[in-house]
Write a protein that holds these residues in place. Structure first.
Motif, PDB file in Angstrom:
ATOM      1  N   TYR A 286       0.877  -1.174   0.000  1.00  0.00           N
ATOM      2  CA  TYR A 286       0.000   0.000   0.000  1.00  0.00           C
ATOM      3  C   TYR A 286       0.910   1.219   0.000  1.00  0.00           C
ATOM      4  O   TYR A 286       1.560   1.524   1.001  1.00  0.00           O
TER       5      TYR A 286
ATOM      6  N   TYR B 176      -9.262   2.559   3.070  1.00  0.00           N
ATOM      7  CA  TYR B 176      -7.971   2.352   3.732  1.00  0.00           C
ATOM      8  C   TYR B 176      -8.166   2.102   5.227  1.00  0.00           C
ATOM      9  O   TYR B 176      -7.576   1.174   5.797  1.00  0.00           O
TER      10      TYR B 176
ATOM     11  N   GLU C 232      -3.063   0.175  -3.748  1.00  0.00           N
ATOM     12  CA  GLU C 232      -2.700  -1.200  -3.427  1.00  0.00           C
ATOM     13  C   GLU C 232      -2.062  -1.846  -4.657  1.00  0.00           C
ATOM     14  O   GLU C 232      -2.632  -1.831  -5.741  1.00  0.00           O
TER      15      GLU C 232
END
Length: 506
Positions: free
Chosen positions: A223, A327, A354
């Motif tokens: 991420y 998130y 991601e």
């Protein structure tokens, strides 16, 4: 062989650096030994995905030799460098709960900067006449490696023909695959070699080449995001990432953060599901991507629908954008048991992307006929030793000088073939060492390496891996080693040895 044409497929860091170096060498050499260069990029503009990168060790020397170091320093946050003010002393290694330092990565003359800034530096050095945008390669034909061709000699075969998705074609004398992780050039090279009656290496059978066509998923999702310095400073004015890079180790996950400008931090949050190591991406629908542990619950996403050049590339690798709510729902809970210092970082994130973390199996060869691989097309590694861009730049430095040596060679002993073979001697062992050592670093960051959850031992392993990457480590080929070379020599020594070999002096 003067005035031959090199086609570079891929306009990322690797391809543009090779083109920029060739253009510069052309200017110095004069028209009698010019190497014509064309860059074919699938996107409608030169773009580079990702946020920050670190350039260090031997590659800083290579950039200096190519005359690009001053531009890079101006664009960079300088880390552990002799270039003056603003230097720090490298990345600190810490555990996921305590604030003790277990080591520092051995940076020497290292610069951190935004990938887009490096692309701009390189693109400015490649005149538009050499750039062909919106050209997605779908296939090539190299008569020198085609058994059905009436002349399959590298020196006497006709030109290579390139075919693009828009049904146009082009020709060249040498094709360079700089087209990244999912390289079209590499895939065809391996497929062609698998159908050939004479595979490139005696130790590689035709059936053995399938694992080298496509990349593999490491089981890790990264991420990635940019965080304003002000956002982290508001939570913790004395946070160590504000002063320099920090890596936080944890079981099957780790966090990396460092400044890439006075106002911006680069952050990567990495989570691994060990059940998916060395598998395809996306995971097969029949395979569960979650476990009872919140730290390894995966929700692989679909790509977004933007038609921008960046979005086109992101769809190709299966990434997705996460808004703030997603998130905080999917990623943030994984760090509930971590220390305050880590939570200050991960709670400063607003949005992120991601990415599935992919790499290649170490390749058996980089060249076949008059086609050669460089950058991620040759040695795509997990991004945990900070050396992917560095290796691509050094590939470009070495290859550009070998191409120019071939253009100056006056004998008839096939200088292009010598240039490509010499490049492979110099770069294949080091590229494969990068792929293998980056895997070791990933496992050690996440307590899945040789030292398990021993923080001190894992930190020591990572430091040894980074020491090798900073020096572009990896065993030299036997032929190169027999000439007195080893992994400690710099790019200029490698280049001079290679040029002498191409020129027939060795």
């Amino acid at each position: 062989m003067p005035n031959y044409r090199v086609a570079i497929v891929g306009g990322g860091i690797a391809g543009l650096c090779l083109a920029a170096s060739l253009v510069s060498l052309n200017s110095a050499a004069g028209p009698e030994s010019e190497v014509y260069v064309d860059v074919y990029e699938a996107a409608p503009e030169f773009v580079e995905l990702g946020a920050g990168l670190t350039l260090w060790g031997r590659v800083c020397e290579a950039l200096r030799l190519m005359g690009m170091d001053e531009d890079c320093v101006r664009a960079a946050v300088v880390v552990a460098s002799s270039y003056g003010a603003g230097a720090t002393d490298g990345f600190v290694l810490r555990g996921f709960r305590d604030k003790a330092d277990y080591g520092r990565l051995p940076f020497r003359d290292a610069w951190s900067l935004h990938r887009a800034d490096l692309i701009n530096i390189l693109a400015r050095r490649v005149p538009r006449v050499h750039a062909h945008l919106g050209k997605r390669l779908v296939a090539y034909r190299d008569p020198s490696s085609d058994p059905s061709s009436s002349s399959s000699s590298t020196s006497t075969a006709g030109p290579i023909t390139l075919t693009f998705a828009d049904a146009t074609t082009a020709t060249c004398n040498v094709l360079v695959g700089a087209d990244g992780l999912r390289s079209v050039v590499r895939a065809q090279m391996m497929r062609d070699a698998s159908r050939s009656s004479t595979p490139n290496t005696a130790s590689t059978s035709r059936a053995d080449l399938k694992p080298f066509i496509n990349p593999q998923w490491t089981g890790t999702l990264a991420y990635r995001t940019l965080v304003p310095v002000a956002a982290l400073r508001a939570r913790n004015p004395s946070h160590p990432i504000l002063r320099g890079g920090v890596v936080y180790f944890g079981k099957s996950q780790h966090v990396v953060g460092y400044p890439i400008s006075p106002t911006t931090l680069n952050l990567a949050i990495n989570v691994t599901n060990l059940a998916h190591v060395d598998t395809e991406w996306p995971p097969h629908p029949s395979h569960s991507t979650s476990t009872a542990s919140a730290s390894s619950q995966y929700q692989p996403g679909s790509s977004h629908s933007s038609t921008s050049p960046t979005a086109t590339r992101e769809r190709a690798v299966g990434s997705r954008k996460l808004d703030r709510a997603t998130y905080r729902r999917e990623v943030l809970p994984r760090f509930g048991g971590w220390g305050d210092e880590v939570r200050d970082v991960v709670e400063s994130v607003d949005t992120c992307t991601e990415w599935p973390v992919m790499d290649l199996n170490p390749l058996p060869f980089y060249t076949r006929g008059r086609v050669v691989l460089m950058g991620d097309a040759a040695h795509a590694a997990v991004p945990y030793v900070g050396a992917g861009a560095a290796f691509a730049i050094e590939d470009a430095y070495i290859l550009s000088h070998l191409f120019h040596a071939a253009s100056r060679a006056t004998d008839n002993r096939n200088p292009i073939a010598r240039a490509l073979h010499t490049y492979q001697l110099l770069r294949l062992p080091r590229g494969n060492a990068l792929v293998q050592n980056a895997r070791i670093a990933l496992r050690s960051f996440q307590f899945n390496g040789p030292c398990g959850e021993n923080m001190r031992g894992s930190a020591d392993v990572v430091c040894r891996v980074f020491e090798g990457a900073a020096g572009m480590g990896g065993s030299a080929s036997k032929e190169y080693a027999s000439a007195g070379a080893d992994s400690g020599r710099g790019p200029e020594e490698d280049m001079k040895w290679g040029v002498s070999r191409v020129m027939g002096l060795l």
